[in-house]
Design an enzyme around this catalytic site. Sequence first.
Site, PDB file in Angstrom:
ATOM      1  N   ARG A 181      74.040  14.511  63.056  1.00  0.00           N
ATOM      2  CA  ARG A 181      73.112  14.431  62.172  1.00  0.00           C
ATOM      3  C   ARG A 181      71.751  14.483  62.541  1.00  0.00           C
ATOM      4  O   ARG A 181      71.440  14.223  63.682  1.00  0.00           O
ATOM      5  CB  ARG A 181      73.088  13.068  61.262  1.00  0.00           C
ATOM      6  CG  ARG A 181      72.268  12.989  60.098  1.00  0.00           C
ATOM      7  CD  ARG A 181      72.538  11.824  59.301  1.00  0.00           C
ATOM      8  NE  ARG A 181      71.526  11.710  58.270  1.00  0.00           N
ATOM      9  CZ  ARG A 181      71.184  10.384  57.726  1.00  0.00           C
ATOM     10  NH1 ARG A 181      71.687   9.365  58.151  1.00  0.00           N
ATOM     11  NH2 ARG A 181      70.373  10.471  56.712  1.00  0.00           N
ATOM     12  N   HIS A 182      70.876  15.368  61.880  1.00  0.00           N
ATOM     13  CA  HIS A 182      69.410  15.548  62.275  1.00  0.00           C
ATOM     14  C   HIS A 182      68.804  14.225  62.442  1.00  0.00           C
ATOM     15  O   HIS A 182      69.342  13.228  62.013  1.00  0.00           O
ATOM     16  CB  HIS A 182      68.701  16.188  60.994  1.00  0.00           C
ATOM     17  CG  HIS A 182      68.721  15.760  59.723  1.00  0.00           C
ATOM     18  ND1 HIS A 182      67.976  14.694  59.479  1.00  0.00           N
ATOM     19  CD2 HIS A 182      69.319  15.620  58.624  1.00  0.00           C
ATOM     20  CE1 HIS A 182      68.028  14.102  58.272  1.00  0.00           C
ATOM     21  NE2 HIS A 182      68.895  14.672  57.813  1.00  0.00           N
ATOM     22  N   ASN A 198      63.104  10.531  55.035  1.00  0.00           N
ATOM     23  CA  ASN A 198      63.828   9.474  55.489  1.00  0.00           C
ATOM     24  C   ASN A 198      62.917   8.211  55.750  1.00  0.00           C
ATOM     25  O   ASN A 198      63.184   7.289  54.985  1.00  0.00           O
ATOM     26  CB  ASN A 198      64.734   9.754  56.785  1.00  0.00           C
ATOM     27  CG  ASN A 198      65.755  10.681  56.499  1.00  0.00           C
ATOM     28  OD1 ASN A 198      65.928  11.329  57.698  1.00  0.00           O
ATOM     29  ND2 ASN A 198      66.263  10.725  55.427  1.00  0.00           N
ATOM     30  N   THR A 209      65.975  13.330  49.604  1.00  0.00           N
ATOM     31  CA  THR A 209      65.739  14.650  50.269  1.00  0.00           C
ATOM     32  C   THR A 209      66.337  15.959  49.509  1.00  0.00           C
ATOM     33  O   THR A 209      65.843  16.574  49.116  1.00  0.00           O
ATOM     34  CB  THR A 209      65.623  14.626  51.746  1.00  0.00           C
ATOM     35  OG1 THR A 209      64.893  13.463  52.247  1.00  0.00           O
ATOM     36  CG2 THR A 209      65.016  15.718  52.207  1.00  0.00           C
ATOM     37  N   GLY A 210      67.622  15.997  49.821  1.00  0.00           N
ATOM     38  CA  GLY A 210      68.645  16.886  49.554  1.00  0.00           C
ATOM     39  C   GLY A 210      68.069  18.305  49.995  1.00  0.00           C
ATOM     40  O   GLY A 210      68.034  18.573  51.299  1.00  0.00           O
ATOM     41  N   GLU A 250      72.355  19.678  53.121  1.00  0.00           N
ATOM     42  CA  GLU A 250      72.620  18.600  52.702  1.00  0.00           C
ATOM     43  C   GLU A 250      73.042  18.419  51.210  1.00  0.00           C
ATOM     44  O   GLU A 250      73.071  19.587  50.523  1.00  0.00           O
ATOM     45  CB  GLU A 250      71.236  17.750  52.713  1.00  0.00           C
ATOM     46  CG  GLU A 250      71.276  16.299  52.196  1.00  0.00           C
ATOM     47  CD  GLU A 250      72.644  15.486  52.947  1.00  0.00           C
ATOM     48  OE1 GLU A 250      73.500  15.604  52.421  1.00  0.00           O
ATOM     49  OE2 GLU A 250      71.940  14.447  53.599  1.00  0.00           O
ATOM     50  N   ASP A 273      72.564  18.325  47.588  1.00  0.00           N
ATOM     51  CA  ASP A 273      71.490  18.682  46.607  1.00  0.00           C
ATOM     52  C   ASP A 273      71.427  17.560  45.758  1.00  0.00           C
ATOM     53  O   ASP A 273      72.408  17.359  44.768  1.00  0.00           O
ATOM     54  CB  ASP A 273      71.448  20.201  45.808  1.00  0.00           C
ATOM     55  CG  ASP A 273      70.407  20.378  45.035  1.00  0.00           C
ATOM     56  OD1 ASP A 273      69.502  19.456  44.725  1.00  0.00           O
ATOM     57  OD2 ASP A 273      70.450  21.466  44.377  1.00  0.00           O
ATOM     58  N   TYR A 274      70.170  16.871  45.602  1.00  0.00           N
ATOM     59  CA  TYR A 274      70.190  15.566  44.721  1.00  0.00           C
ATOM     60  C   TYR A 274      69.537  15.928  43.586  1.00  0.00           C
ATOM     61  O   TYR A 274      69.436  15.039  42.611  1.00  0.00           O
ATOM     62  CB  TYR A 274      69.313  14.563  45.491  1.00  0.00           C
ATOM     63  CG  TYR A 274      70.089  13.669  46.456  1.00  0.00           C
ATOM     64  CD1 TYR A 274      71.011  12.763  45.974  1.00  0.00           C
ATOM     65  CD2 TYR A 274      70.048  13.811  47.858  1.00  0.00           C
ATOM     66  CE1 TYR A 274      72.039  11.977  46.865  1.00  0.00           C
ATOM     67  CE2 TYR A 274      70.860  13.091  48.793  1.00  0.00           C
ATOM     68  CZ  TYR A 274      71.760  12.362  48.066  1.00  0.00           C
ATOM     69  OH  TYR A 274      72.513  11.600  49.081  1.00  0.00           O
ATOM     70  N   LYS A 313      63.528   5.984  46.221  1.00  0.00           N
ATOM     71  CA  LYS A 313      64.871   5.552  45.817  1.00  0.00           C
ATOM     72  C   LYS A 313      64.387   4.056  44.839  1.00  0.00           C
ATOM     73  O   LYS A 313      65.299   4.115  43.956  1.00  0.00           O
ATOM     74  CB  LYS A 313      65.399   5.140  46.965  1.00  0.00           C
ATOM     75  CG  LYS A 313      66.125   6.391  47.617  1.00  0.00           C
ATOM     76  CD  LYS A 313      66.930   6.262  48.767  1.00  0.00           C
ATOM     77  CE  LYS A 313      67.249   7.720  49.601  1.00  0.00           C
ATOM     78  NZ  LYS A 313      67.915   7.287  50.912  1.00  0.00           N
ATOM     79  N   ASN A 354      75.734  14.218  54.558  1.00  0.00           N
ATOM     80  CA  ASN A 354      76.937  14.483  53.582  1.00  0.00           C
ATOM     81  C   ASN A 354      77.563  15.949  53.892  1.00  0.00           C
ATOM     82  O   ASN A 354      78.856  15.859  53.684  1.00  0.00           O
ATOM     83  CB  ASN A 354      76.434  14.620  52.201  1.00  0.00           C
ATOM     84  CG  ASN A 354      75.968  13.122  51.528  1.00  0.00           C
ATOM     85  OD1 ASN A 354      76.849  12.315  51.479  1.00  0.00           O
ATOM     86  ND2 ASN A 354      74.755  13.027  51.172  1.00  0.00           N
TER      87      ASN A 354
END
EC number: 5.4.2.11
Length: 207
Positions: free
Chosen positions: A10-11, A17, A23-24, A89, A91-92, A100, A161
Amino acid sequence: MSERLLVLVRHGQSEWNLKNLFTGWKDPDLTEQGVAEAREAGRKLKAQGLVFDVAYTSVLTRAQHTLDLILGELGQKGLPTEKNLALNERDYGDLSGLNKDDARKKWGEDQVLIWRRSYDVPPPGGESLKDTLARALPYYVQEILPSVLNGKRTLVAAHGNSLRALIMVLEKLSPEGILKRELATGVPIIYRLNADSTVASKLDLAG
């Protein structure tokens, strides 16, 4: 016998973050800590004696930057790399760019938790984890897995994800099982596969 090696990472920590934002598909870069995490990932892989034949990443800066830093530590800057939005990632949607805590105030703690942690309920205008898997899994099966099974030592730098999709298949996890899996930023997971694509061994380089 050729080595069927697949490494997932993972990045490193991104600017969003750090700010606790959804972020998505938004495209912030790595923080200083994220850069350090990516370099450390490269050093850990080098200490394992690993080199790679091909890499895969998303079209988002934070994953590409992580990959570039890892390859720099490995002395493999020119490695052939495939970039594909299938590895992006989740998409949010309308949550993207929101803090959040602010999202919880707007929609309520319970609703935001459902969007974040349910398998098949998407946020407004966005993707559920199930939707994310629906695009990441075919890419893994059609592009990444054949590379690994053909003996190409393969590195994937992507997102929490989209990597869950790959881990779900590799470790034969249920939707409930994959929802519980947390992936730390910048920590490589080393898989070696059998000829039938099942996992022969797994090594998590956390710590």
